[in-house]
Design a protein around this motif. Structure first.
Motif, mmCIF file in Angstrom:
data_model
loop_
_atom_site.group_PDB
_atom_site.id
_atom_site.type_symbol
_atom_site.label_atom_id
_atom_site.label_comp_id
_atom_site.label_asym_id
_atom_site.label_seq_id
_atom_site.Cartn_x
_atom_site.Cartn_y
_atom_site.Cartn_z
ATOM 1 N N VAL A 37 1.705 12.659 -8.898
ATOM 2 C CA VAL A 37 0.840 13.836 -9.041
ATOM 3 C C VAL A 37 1.661 15.102 -8.814
ATOM 4 C CG1 VAL A 37 -1.159 15.058 -8.101
ATOM 5 C CG2 VAL A 37 -1.249 12.598 -8.397
ATOM 6 N N ILE B 87 -8.076 -6.461 -7.002
ATOM 7 C CA ILE B 87 -9.070 -5.523 -7.511
ATOM 8 C C ILE B 87 -10.222 -6.324 -8.097
ATOM 9 C CG2 ILE B 87 -9.524 -3.818 -9.306
ATOM 10 C CD1 ILE B 87 -6.681 -2.843 -8.883
ATOM 11 N N HIS C 170 0.824 -1.222 0.000
ATOM 12 C CA HIS C 170 0.000 0.000 0.000
ATOM 13 C C HIS C 170 0.845 1.254 0.000
ATOM 14 C CE1 HIS C 170 -2.822 -2.788 2.239
ATOM 15 N NE2 HIS C 170 -3.405 -2.540 1.094
ATOM 16 N N ASP C 171 1.851 1.262 0.893
ATOM 17 C CA ASP C 171 2.635 2.479 1.065
ATOM 18 C C ASP C 171 3.408 2.826 -0.192
ATOM 19 O OD1 ASP C 171 1.709 2.865 3.531
ATOM 20 O OD2 ASP C 171 3.410 1.981 4.581
ATOM 21 N N PRO D 249 -1.793 -4.756 -1.858
ATOM 22 C CA PRO D 249 -3.202 -4.369 -1.865
ATOM 23 C C PRO D 249 -4.070 -5.538 -2.294
ATOM 24 C CG PRO D 249 -1.873 -2.765 -3.027
ATOM 25 C CD PRO D 249 -0.977 -3.904 -2.692
ATOM 26 N N GLY D 250 -5.239 -5.657 -1.664
ATOM 27 C CA GLY D 250 -6.160 -6.739 -1.983
ATOM 28 C C GLY D 250 -6.513 -6.718 -3.455
ATOM 29 N N LEU E 35 3.731 15.707 -11.913
ATOM 30 C CA LEU E 35 2.829 16.137 -12.978
ATOM 31 C C LEU E 35 2.459 17.604 -12.789
ATOM 32 C CD1 LEU E 35 0.913 15.211 -15.383
ATOM 33 C CD2 LEU E 35 -0.853 15.059 -13.638
ATOM 34 N N ILE F 126 6.638 8.382 1.876
ATOM 35 C CA ILE F 126 5.726 7.239 2.045
ATOM 36 C C ILE F 126 6.220 6.031 1.248
ATOM 37 C CG2 ILE F 126 3.368 6.421 1.689
ATOM 38 C CD1 ILE F 126 2.467 9.326 1.952
ATOM 39 N N LEU G 193 6.404 14.248 0.268
ATOM 40 C CA LEU G 193 5.647 13.306 1.100
ATOM 41 C C LEU G 193 5.497 11.962 0.407
ATOM 42 C CD1 LEU G 193 2.587 14.956 2.817
ATOM 43 C CD2 LEU G 193 4.380 13.579 3.829
ATOM 44 N N LEU H 193 2.886 2.029 -3.236
ATOM 45 C CA LEU H 193 2.043 2.434 -4.356
ATOM 46 C C LEU H 193 1.382 3.799 -4.118
ATOM 47 C CD1 LEU H 193 0.417 -0.996 -5.228
ATOM 48 C CD2 LEU H 193 2.163 0.248 -6.495
ATOM 49 N N SER H 194 0.870 4.004 -2.889
ATOM 50 C CA SER H 194 0.217 5.302 -2.683
ATOM 51 C C SER H 194 1.249 6.421 -2.664
ATOM 52 C CB SER H 194 -0.628 5.306 -1.410
ATOM 53 O OG SER H 194 0.086 4.762 -0.333
ATOM 54 N N LYS I 140 -8.359 0.842 -2.154
ATOM 55 C CA LYS I 140 -7.485 -0.317 -2.300
ATOM 56 C C LYS I 140 -6.106 -0.018 -1.733
ATOM 57 C CE LYS I 140 -9.892 -3.441 -3.638
ATOM 58 N NZ LYS I 140 -9.931 -4.703 -2.936
ATOM 59 N N LEU I 141 -5.690 1.249 -1.823
ATOM 60 C CA LEU I 141 -4.363 1.627 -1.313
ATOM 61 C C LEU I 141 -4.443 2.042 0.157
ATOM 62 C CD1 LEU I 141 -3.007 3.638 -4.348
ATOM 63 C CD2 LEU I 141 -2.359 1.356 -3.614
ATOM 64 N N TYR J 144 -12.167 4.203 -5.689
ATOM 65 C CA TYR J 144 -11.974 2.760 -5.478
ATOM 66 C C TYR J 144 -10.488 2.451 -5.340
ATOM 67 C CZ TYR J 144 -12.259 -2.263 -6.292
ATOM 68 O OH TYR J 144 -12.157 -3.616 -6.163
ATOM 69 N N LEU K 142 1.983 7.247 -6.166
ATOM 70 C CA LEU K 142 0.874 8.008 -6.744
ATOM 71 C C LEU K 142 1.001 9.496 -6.399
ATOM 72 C CD1 LEU K 142 -2.056 8.030 -8.061
ATOM 73 C CD2 LEU K 142 -2.882 7.915 -5.722
ATOM 74 N N CYS K 143 1.245 9.777 -5.101
ATOM 75 C CA CYS K 143 1.350 11.175 -4.678
ATOM 76 C C CYS K 143 2.540 11.857 -5.341
ATOM 77 C CB CYS K 143 1.495 11.268 -3.161
ATOM 78 S SG CYS K 143 -0.001 10.786 -2.317
ATOM 79 N N LEU L 243 3.809 17.508 -2.094
ATOM 80 C CA LEU L 243 3.271 16.206 -2.493
ATOM 81 C C LEU L 243 4.396 15.269 -2.910
ATOM 82 C CD1 LEU L 243 0.043 16.655 -4.638
ATOM 83 C CD2 LEU L 243 0.397 15.074 -2.755
#
Lengths: 162, 501
Positions: free
Chosen positions: A30, A84, A19-20, A81-82, A33, A69, A65, A22-23, B429-430, B425, A26-27, A62
């Motif tokens: 962004v 999808i 989770h960490d 992550p579980g 970007l 993360i 951070l 990947l999230s 998930k994350l 969603y 993502l941040c 962002l």
């Protein structure tokens, strides 16, 4: 909240793609970007901030951070992550998009019927007749409420005179 | 005191007009209806029903949304007691003793205790709002830009403290929300920011498609993971009225729960979940025989139900008196006000007395309606529990679509909602919370504007935030809060709370 969802993937695999990580990624993405897309916005000075001052500050935040993360995620392998659930994800999205595509062209009634029938496929075990009946009842009710009652400016049914 | 009662009478006059009474009733019914159905929490319920209120005048719209909010809260408790399914996180603890009572054949008494405790809490909190709201607002009217920046920072920090899971991730979600809020035309220079040439984004991302996607659609996708079926065991309801002994035990518990709920609900980041957990553990500590808890202790129903209702209403105080939403549902309320062209903030009480006092009075009327709705009419809700989810969710999807479209009659908003559904969603998930993101999104533009103005006034000197006493005190509290979360001892306790939630 966890009560809503009993079917999360078993928490056995310890992975660096957790989770960490990947999230965080993502941040950070962004943030990058935003820095790139806002490169032509003028920053100005603290006293005379331009349109780019706060966005730049924010995107740097962002990015930083996100990296923090992601790094903790990499250092401490955790639960992936579980899985999808692609079926509800895609079907629900498709139902909304089809609704948007049909609403102004074919009218509210058909858009509702189409969206409900599609949405019915979100779970296995088709009950076509039931779904179609539910869709027709719902379409009739919504046309009455939103078009007759509240005056929503969309056609109820397709018009062939144009 | 005369002034207080005068205002409440004024509010009652507004709330008692047939139209507003009908809206309050409709809100309570719709809220209960959806709250009874498991899987849709108050935030999703309010988000989904919000567009229905855009046809109304602002006062009526807010009265109805408030009704939906506490109605859905209430519906959650009903299912917690009857079928051991908490409709929302704030009624999780009610399951413990409520369902235990139901299994002993005392479902009716449990429902009645929950209803009366909530009514009591609602009455007390209504007066608290009427008394504290204007007082806080009159202080807040002296706020200047730096103070606003500081109070918003405090609000965001508190949201982080009370979010589930990782602190750093919650902060990141807030930044992400602020970023999404920046998209569109810059107010001061009218320059395009991050619109990528898309016409739809020139006015910024709509608050409605964002919240309905993140909370409505994403929630449906998530719920469907386990399939659309569910089997539930039912309990019979026989006698409704609790015994005299029940009353004797429940009353002090309800009073303590109410106080705790008011206190915890007013804090920024407050809501109804944490008060209900705190109240339950307090009762368990105070009880002479703690082993009765979990086996149908009346206090275990009365205290958390009073606390969650008090908390749910107390969080209207910062929203109405400062314009700063303390949680996601209040953020939705602020968004709805903006859609109606009302700028939230301390001036509302003076400029829109009908709206403020009408809303406050309607909360009390709504609580009364809920008791009527939930006690004699309980069998309707029990029947409703049998409607399968597979009929429900397609209807919800279509309602979301119509709702978002009706706002501006723009199809692009519907597409945007679909996008945020997928995004929401993914966030779930994350294990990222969407609530801080929504708060950041609402507060972002305000924060930027006030930050810019503060530094313009001082010629770029950031020490203004530390020299004004009001802003300094807010910032100090923020720092203490943040430091506290990072301290090991508190961290454990917070994890306990939010884990249970």
């Amino acid at each position: 909240m966890s009560l809503d969802n009993p079917s999360v993937a078993p928490a056995t695999a310890r992975s660096r793609l957790n989770h960490d990580t990947l999230s965080g990624a993502l941040c950070a993405a962004v943030g990058l970007l935003g820095l790139w897309a806002g490169r032509s916005l003028e920053a100005g000075t603290a006293a005379e901030m331009g349109p780019g001052y706060v966005p730049r500050l924010l995107c740097l935040g962002l990015l930083a951070l996100g990296l923090v993360i992601a790094l903790t995620g990499l250092r401490r392998p955790g639960v992936r992550p579980g899985g999808i659930a692609w079926r509800p994800l895609l079907v629900v999205t498709l139902a909304v998009l089809v609704f948007a595509g049909l609403l102004e062209r074919l009218g509210l009634a058909l858009a509702v019927v189409a969206a409900v029938v599609i949405a019915g496929a979100a779970t296995p075990g088709a009950r076509t007749r039931e779904t179609v009946i539910a869709a027709l009842v719902l379409a009739a009710a919504l046309v009455l409420i939103f078009i007759t009652g509240l005056g929503l400016p969309v056609p109820a049914l397709p018009r062939f005179d144009r | 005191m005369d002034f207080l009662f005068g205002n409440i009478l004024h509010g009652l006059a507004v709330a008692m007009t047939p139209a507003n009474l009908a809206l309050c009733f409709a809100g309570c019914v719709l809220g209960t209806l959806i709250g009874v159905l498991p899987g849709l929490g108050p935030t999703a319920t309010v988000a989904m029903l919000m567009p229905v209120t855009f046809w109304l005048d602002p006062t009526g719209a807010l009265i109805m949304m408030a009704g939906v909010f506490y109605g859905s809260q209430y519906g959650g408790s009903t299912t917690a007691i009857l079928v051991n399914l908490p409709g929302e996180s704030s009624s999780v603890v009610t399951c413990l003793d409520g369902y235990a009572m139901a299994r002993q054949g005392r479902a009716g008494a449990a429902l009645a205790i929950a209803a009366l405790a909530s009514l009591f809490a609602g009455t007390v909190t209504t007066f608290l709002i009427a008394w504290a709201g204007p007082a806080i607002a009159s202080v807040a009217l002296q706020f200047q830009s730096p103070d606003y920046v500081a109070v918003m920072v405090l609000g965001l920090v508190a949201a982080v403290v009370l979010a589930h899971g990782s602190v750093v991730k919650a902060v990141a979600m807030i930044l992400l929300g602020i970023f999404l809020g920046l998209i569109g035309t810059d107010v001061s220079t009218s320059e395009q920011r991050f619109t990528f040439g898309l016409d739809t984004l020139f006015d910024g991302i709509g608050f409605v498609p964002l919240s309905m996607g993140l909370f409505g659609l994403a929630e449906i996708m998530f719920n469907l993971e386990g399939g659309a079926e569910g089997n539930r065991t039912r309990v019979a309801i026989n006698r409704l009225w609790p015994t005299r002994r029940d009353f004797r035990e429940a009353t002090p518990a309800a009073v303590r729960g109410t106080l705790l709920g008011c206190f915890l609900g007013v804090l920024p980041g407050g809501g109804s979940t944490i008060p209900s957990f705190a109240a339950y553990s307090l009762e368990k500590k105070l009880a002479r025989d703690p082993s009765r808890f979990g086996r149908g202790a009346v206090q275990g129903v009365a205290a958390p139900e009073a606390a969650n209702n008090a908390g749910a209403q107390a969080c209207f105080i910062p929203m109405l008196s400062l314009g700063i939403p303390p949680n996601a549902v209040m953020a939705l309320m602020v968004g709805a006000m903006m859609v109606h062209g009302i700028q939230p903030g301390p001036q509302i009480i003076q400029k829109q007395p009908d709206l403020f006092w009408g809303l406050v009075a309607s909360m009390w009327i709504g609580n009364l309606m809920l008791v009527v709705l939930n006690l004699p009419l309980i069998w309707i809700w029990v029947k409703l529990l049998e409607v399968p989810y597979r009929f429900l969710f397609p209807a919800v999807i279509v309602l979301c679509g119509i709702g978002v479209y009706s706002l501006d009659n723009r199809l692009s908003d519907v597409v945007l909602m679909a996008f945020f559904g997928v995004f929401g969603y993914g966030l779930r998930k994350l294990e990222c919370e969407p609530a801080p993101l929504l708060l950041g999104f609402i507060l972002g533009p305000l924060l930027e504007e006030n930050f810019r103005r503060s530094l313009m006034l001082t010629g770029g000197d950031a020490s203004i935030f530390l020299t004004r006493p009001i802003s300094l005190s807010f910032l100090v509290v923020s720092v203490i809060l943040l430091a506290a979360v990072l301290l090991p001892a508190f961290r454990q306790r917070r994890e306990q709370w939010t884990e249970e939630a």
